[in-house]
Enzyme design. Structure first.
Site, short mmCIF file in Angstrom:
data_model
loop_
_atom_site.label_atom_id
_atom_site.label_comp_id
_atom_site.label_asym_id
_atom_site.label_seq_id
_atom_site.Cartn_x
_atom_site.Cartn_y
_atom_site.Cartn_z
N ALA A 10 0.82 -1.22 0.00
CA ALA A 10 0.00 0.00 0.00
C ALA A 10 0.86 1.26 0.00
O ALA A 10 0.35 2.35 0.29
CB ALA A 10 -0.95 -0.01 1.19
N GLY A 13 0.64 2.98 -5.95
CA GLY A 13 -0.27 2.40 -6.94
C GLY A 13 -1.63 1.93 -6.43
O GLY A 13 -2.31 2.64 -5.68
N TYR A 153 6.68 -13.25 -15.38
CA TYR A 153 5.62 -12.42 -14.77
C TYR A 153 4.25 -13.04 -15.11
O TYR A 153 3.40 -13.20 -14.23
CB TYR A 153 5.70 -10.97 -15.25
CG TYR A 153 4.58 -10.13 -14.67
CD1 TYR A 153 4.54 -9.83 -13.32
CD2 TYR A 153 3.53 -9.67 -15.48
CE1 TYR A 153 3.49 -9.08 -12.77
CE2 TYR A 153 2.47 -8.92 -14.95
CZ TYR A 153 2.47 -8.63 -13.59
OH TYR A 153 1.42 -7.91 -13.04
N PRO A 183 -6.54 -6.57 -13.70
CA PRO A 183 -6.49 -5.38 -14.56
C PRO A 183 -5.59 -5.56 -15.78
O PRO A 183 -4.65 -6.35 -15.77
CB PRO A 183 -5.90 -4.30 -13.65
CG PRO A 183 -5.77 -4.88 -12.27
CD PRO A 183 -5.74 -6.37 -12.47
P1 NDP Z 1 3.30 -0.42 -7.77
O1 NDP Z 1 4.72 -0.71 -8.11
O2 NDP Z 1 2.81 0.98 -7.89
O3 NDP Z 1 2.98 -0.96 -6.29
C1 NDP Z 1 3.43 -2.22 -5.88
C2 NDP Z 1 3.29 -2.35 -4.37
O4 NDP Z 1 3.76 -3.67 -4.00
C3 NDP Z 1 4.14 -1.34 -3.61
O5 NDP Z 1 3.39 -0.83 -2.54
C4 NDP Z 1 5.32 -2.16 -3.09
O6 NDP Z 1 5.73 -1.66 -1.84
C5 NDP Z 1 4.66 -3.54 -2.90
N1 NDP Z 1 5.66 -4.60 -2.91
C6 NDP Z 1 6.43 -5.02 -3.93
N2 NDP Z 1 7.28 -5.98 -3.51
C7 NDP Z 1 7.03 -6.17 -2.18
C8 NDP Z 1 7.59 -7.00 -1.20
N3 NDP Z 1 8.58 -7.87 -1.46
N4 NDP Z 1 7.09 -6.95 0.06
C9 NDP Z 1 6.10 -6.08 0.36
N5 NDP Z 1 5.53 -5.26 -0.54
C10 NDP Z 1 6.01 -5.30 -1.80
O7 NDP Z 1 2.46 -1.39 -8.71
P2 NDP Z 1 0.88 -1.61 -8.91
O8 NDP Z 1 0.09 -0.84 -7.93
O9 NDP Z 1 0.60 -1.44 -10.34
O10 NDP Z 1 0.80 -3.17 -8.60
C11 NDP Z 1 -0.05 -3.74 -7.62
C12 NDP Z 1 -0.47 -5.12 -8.09
O11 NDP Z 1 -1.23 -4.99 -9.28
C13 NDP Z 1 0.69 -6.06 -8.44
O12 NDP Z 1 0.38 -7.34 -7.95
C14 NDP Z 1 0.71 -6.05 -9.96
O13 NDP Z 1 1.24 -7.25 -10.48
C15 NDP Z 1 -0.76 -5.91 -10.25
N6 NDP Z 1 -1.11 -5.40 -11.57
C16 NDP Z 1 -0.62 -4.20 -12.02
C17 NDP Z 1 -0.98 -3.75 -13.28
C18 NDP Z 1 -0.41 -2.50 -13.85
O14 NDP Z 1 -0.49 -2.32 -15.11
N7 NDP Z 1 0.11 -1.58 -13.06
C19 NDP Z 1 -1.92 -4.51 -14.12
C20 NDP Z 1 -2.36 -5.75 -13.55
C21 NDP Z 1 -1.98 -6.16 -12.32
P3 NDP Z 1 7.26 -1.49 -1.35
O15 NDP Z 1 8.08 -1.21 -2.57
O16 NDP Z 1 7.20 -0.35 -0.38
O17 NDP Z 1 7.57 -2.78 -0.70
C1 8X3 Z 2 0.36 -5.79 -15.59
C2 8X3 Z 2 -0.22 -5.68 -16.94
O1 8X3 Z 2 0.11 -6.36 -19.38
O2 8X3 Z 2 1.92 -5.16 -18.29
O3 8X3 Z 2 -0.02 -6.97 -14.97
O4 8X3 Z 2 1.51 -7.44 -17.76
S1 8X3 Z 2 0.89 -6.20 -18.13
#
Ligand code: NDP
Ligand code: 8X3
Length: 259
Positions: A10, A13, A153, A183
């Site tokens: 949190a 994103g 991924y 998403p």
């Molecule tokens: P962001 O990079 O903006 O946010 C990712 C979050 O995950 C951060 O808060 C980060 O916190 C946390 N995180 C990553 N690694 C760890 C870890 N080892 N331990 C604890 N927390 C961790 O990305 P999004 O908001 O886009 O991604 C959120 C989810 O949505 C992911 O699962 C991603 O795969 C998924 N998603 C994203 C899409 C996109 O296009 N953006 C599309 C589809 C799915 P911190 O670095 O502080 O640990």
């Molecule tokens: C994130 C969306 O299409 O970049 O899950 O993999 S994509």
């Protein structure tokens, strides 16, 4: 009484936007992430601006020891978690299998699959005892299709898809709902993380079309959570209007006459 939602990842994103929305909707929210300062500043903001009830837990979801300790040590009045949002995740790199970086693979598998499993096991114990709860897994269009160089991924998000279906079966007799939110392209820190801080490469991902915002996804999560108790949304696939699938993106060409 207010429900308690734990949101992993949190600090940025989708997780951050979801925490903000759920606090506004009256949830008590547990926010997690590795970046302690950002996490604590965000907790302060939620407390001050939204008068929310917030708890910040700083741990790396890849460590089973850290995950178990964080859940075990929850203050008594924060233990009865109603909603777990498995959002923490990432893509690291974009290359063919033969060129793949082993550390990137480990990081994605350890975070997106093993981390999700560790916290789901730790939190679902209490949900099972209380015979109520809702687990929301953040999957992806990458869990339905594969795209060039997305191999590992995509595999982790296919695993999230399978685990969501499997959890729904395992949790059935305890009255615990399990949902997947999947998403397409959302503009967050995701691409900056994937391309290891290369801002040019990251912003090019979103050139020429309107991607989803983190807020768009948080609203879908809130919709799922606001259904009556007997209704479960199993699965929600959300795409930008300009994206048909992982391959077909309609990008507007820059107007050559514009200068
Ligand atoms: P962001 O990079 O903006 O946010 C990712 C979050 O995950 C951060 O808060 C980060 O916190 C946390 N995180 C990553 N690694 C760890 C870890 N080892 N331990 C604890 N927390 C961790 O990305 P999004 O908001 O886009 O991604 C959120 C989810 O949505 C992911 O699962 C991603 O795969 C998924 N998603 C994203 C899409 C996109 O296009 N953006 C599309 C589809 C799915 P911190 O670095 O502080 O640990
Ligand atoms: C994130 C969306 O299409 O970049 O899950 O993999 S994509």
């Amino acid at each position: 009484m207010s429900k308690i939602a734990l949101i992993t990842g949190a600090t940025a994103g989708i997780g951050k936007a979801t925490a903000e929305l759920l606090v506004k909707k009256g949830y008590r929210v547990i926010i997690t992430g590795r970046r302690e300062q950002i996490l604590n500043e965000f907790a302060d903001k939620l407390l001050l601006q939204h008068n929310g009830s917030v708890l910040a837990l700083n741990f790396d979801i890849r460590s089973k020891v850290e995950v178990d300790a964080a859940i075990d040590r929850l203050p008594k009045d924060w233990k009865a978690i109603d909603v777990l949002i498995n959002n923490a995740g990432l893509a690291a790199g974009l290359s063919a299998i033969q060129d793949g970086d082993n550390q990137d693979w480990e990081q994605m598998i350890d975070t997106n699959i093993k981390g999700l499993l560790y916290i789901s096991k730790a939190v679902s114990k209490g949900m099972i005892e209380r015979k109520r709860g809702h687990i929301i897994n953040i999957g992806s269009i990458a869990g339905r299709e594969v795209y060039p160089n997305g191999n590992v991924y995509c595999a982790t998000k296919h695993a999230v898809d399978a685990l969501t279906k499997a959890m729904r079966v395992d949790m059935l007799e305890y009255g615990i709902k399990v949902t997947q939110i999947a998403p397409g392209a959302v503009e967050t820190e995701f691409s900056l993380v994937r391309f290891k801080g290369d801002e040019e490469k990251a912003s090019a991902v979103y050139d020429g079309y309107q991607p989803l915002s983190a807020q768009d996804i948080s609203e879908c999560i809130e919709f799922v959570l606001s259904r009556p108790d007997h209704v479960n949304i199993n699965d929600m696939l959300i795409m930008p209007k300009a994206q048909a699938n992982t391959h077909e993106l309609h990008r507007e060409q820059p107007d050559e006459n514009e200068w």
